[in-house]
Write an enzyme that holds these catalytic residues in place. Structure first.
Site, short mmCIF file in Angstrom:
data_model
loop_
_atom_site.label_atom_id
_atom_site.label_comp_id
_atom_site.label_asym_id
_atom_site.label_seq_id
_atom_site.Cartn_x
_atom_site.Cartn_y
_atom_site.Cartn_z
N ARG A 221 -11.39 -36.86 50.19
CA ARG A 221 -12.16 -35.71 49.73
C ARG A 221 -12.77 -36.07 48.37
O ARG A 221 -12.17 -36.84 47.60
CB ARG A 221 -11.28 -34.47 49.55
CG ARG A 221 -10.84 -33.82 50.85
CD ARG A 221 -11.98 -33.08 51.55
NE ARG A 221 -11.51 -32.34 52.70
CZ ARG A 221 -11.63 -32.74 53.97
NH1 ARG A 221 -12.20 -33.89 54.26
NH2 ARG A 221 -11.19 -31.98 54.96
N HIS A 269 -20.62 -37.57 54.64
CA HIS A 269 -19.38 -37.08 55.27
C HIS A 269 -19.44 -37.33 56.78
O HIS A 269 -19.44 -36.37 57.58
CB HIS A 269 -19.16 -35.59 54.96
CG HIS A 269 -17.73 -35.17 55.13
ND1 HIS A 269 -17.11 -34.27 54.32
CD2 HIS A 269 -16.78 -35.55 56.02
CE1 HIS A 269 -15.86 -34.10 54.70
NE2 HIS A 269 -15.62 -34.88 55.75
C1 GLV Z 1 -12.95 -33.81 57.94
O1 GLV Z 1 -13.23 -34.02 56.81
C2 GLV Z 1 -11.67 -33.39 58.40
O2 GLV Z 1 -10.86 -32.91 57.60
O3 GLV Z 1 -11.40 -33.53 59.60
#
Ligand code: GLV
Length: 306
Positions: A221, A269
């Site tokens: 993250r 992401h």
């Molecule tokens: C994506 O970031 C997840 O937590 O699956």
């Protein structure tokens, strides 16, 4: 049975269709304020209002591996929350991280830049022993990443809150062993869950402990990394670059220093996409087991944060 879907950022069609096919007797809908009470919910970063309006939920399924978006919410005590376990994400994570480690190790950016200028030249062979990879976070995805890296004969270190034994991986655990883990690592790969304990863990201090010429891959993250410390470590030369897939604010805001940094590579992401079909299959399997009164894996410990 009523199942509701509260995932604002997610295209719902494949999910709803999958749920309706697998649960033909259930009412399946998208939650909106005022929606009827549901028995089960699939959520991604739901608003507090959803939680407040659905006190009758028997269980909630997070349609991702990370549950950090749920931690600030006030959830009914005892509401079981389940996260996705792998569901097709671990192999994606392994391929994303391994391509990045190999790209860094083999100096492929440099070769591509040379060839673009018409330069045919070989650089010194890198030594695998000089490129120990440290994987932080050894859950389903971290373990798969660490195991896959060993296939390429990289020395692999693993760090997690509690000890995890993985064949071919040198294990470190807890705060006491963090510094030794970092000091033995050249490529740092972050797959930790974001909790108050892990927030800002990649800061000036930890970056400074890595082997010189380090490389950072963040697929955990954005909140794990102190952005300005990473930029400073790269500009100062101790860290040679980074590949970042996750950010404190997503999408990454315009004008953020990461955008234009020549040694930072960005992806939106996307290292491990949630796969609707695999995820629905897993969630429906868990839901059926819960209805039968069985115990189900992947239950989140909200106090621990994952
Ligand atoms: C994506 O970031 C997840 O937590 O699956």
């Amino acid at each position: 049975m009523r199942v509701t879907f509260c995932c604002d950022d997610t295209r719902p069609d494949a999910w709803l269709q999958g749920l309706r096919t697998a649960l033909p007797d259930a009412e399946v809908d998208i939650w909106a304020p005022g929606s009827p009470q549901a028995d089960y919910a699939l959520v991604w970063a739901p608003p507090q209002r959803f939680i407040d309006e659905q006190p009758g939920l028997k269980a909630m399924f997070n349609i991702g591996a990370g549950v950090d978006a749920l931690l600030p919410l006030c959830l009914p005590p005892g509401l079981p929350v389940y996260r996705l376990e792998d569901a097709g994400m671990a192999v994606q994570m392994a391929e994303y991280v391994c391509q990045a480690v190999i790209r860094f190790f083999r100096g492929l950016d440099g070769y591509e830049a040379d060839m673009a200028q018409g330069l045919w030249q070989h650089r010194p062979n890198p030594r695998r022993a000089d490129c120990p990879v440290g994987v932080m976070g050894l859950g389903r995805m971290g373990e798969r990443v660490a195991r896959t890296l060993t296939v390429f004969d990289f020395p692999v270190n693993g760090w997690s809150r509690t000890p995890h034994a993985i064949d071919g991986v040198r294990g470190f655990s807890g705060t006491r062993e963090l510094d030794a883990f970092l000091a033995g690592t050249r490529v740092l790969v972050n797959l930790l869950p974001l909790t108050p304990d892990t927030e800002n863990i990649i800061d000036a201090r930890s970056l400074g402990l890595l082997r010189s010429g380090a490389y950072v891959i963040n697929v955990g993250r954005g909140g794990h990394v102190v952005d300005e410390d990473l930029v400073a470590a790269i500009d100062g030369g101790h860290v040679s670059g980074a590949l970042l897939d996750v950010f404190r604010t997503e999408p990454l805001p315009e004008g953020h220093p990461f955008w234009a940094h020549p040694r930072i590579t960005l992806t939106p992401h996307t290292s491990a996409r949630t796969l609707a079909r695999d995820s629905v299959e897993q969630i429906v399997g868990k839901l059926a087991a819960l209805v039968r009164g069985e115990t189900v894996t992947g239950r989140v410990d909200l106090r621990r944060g994952y």
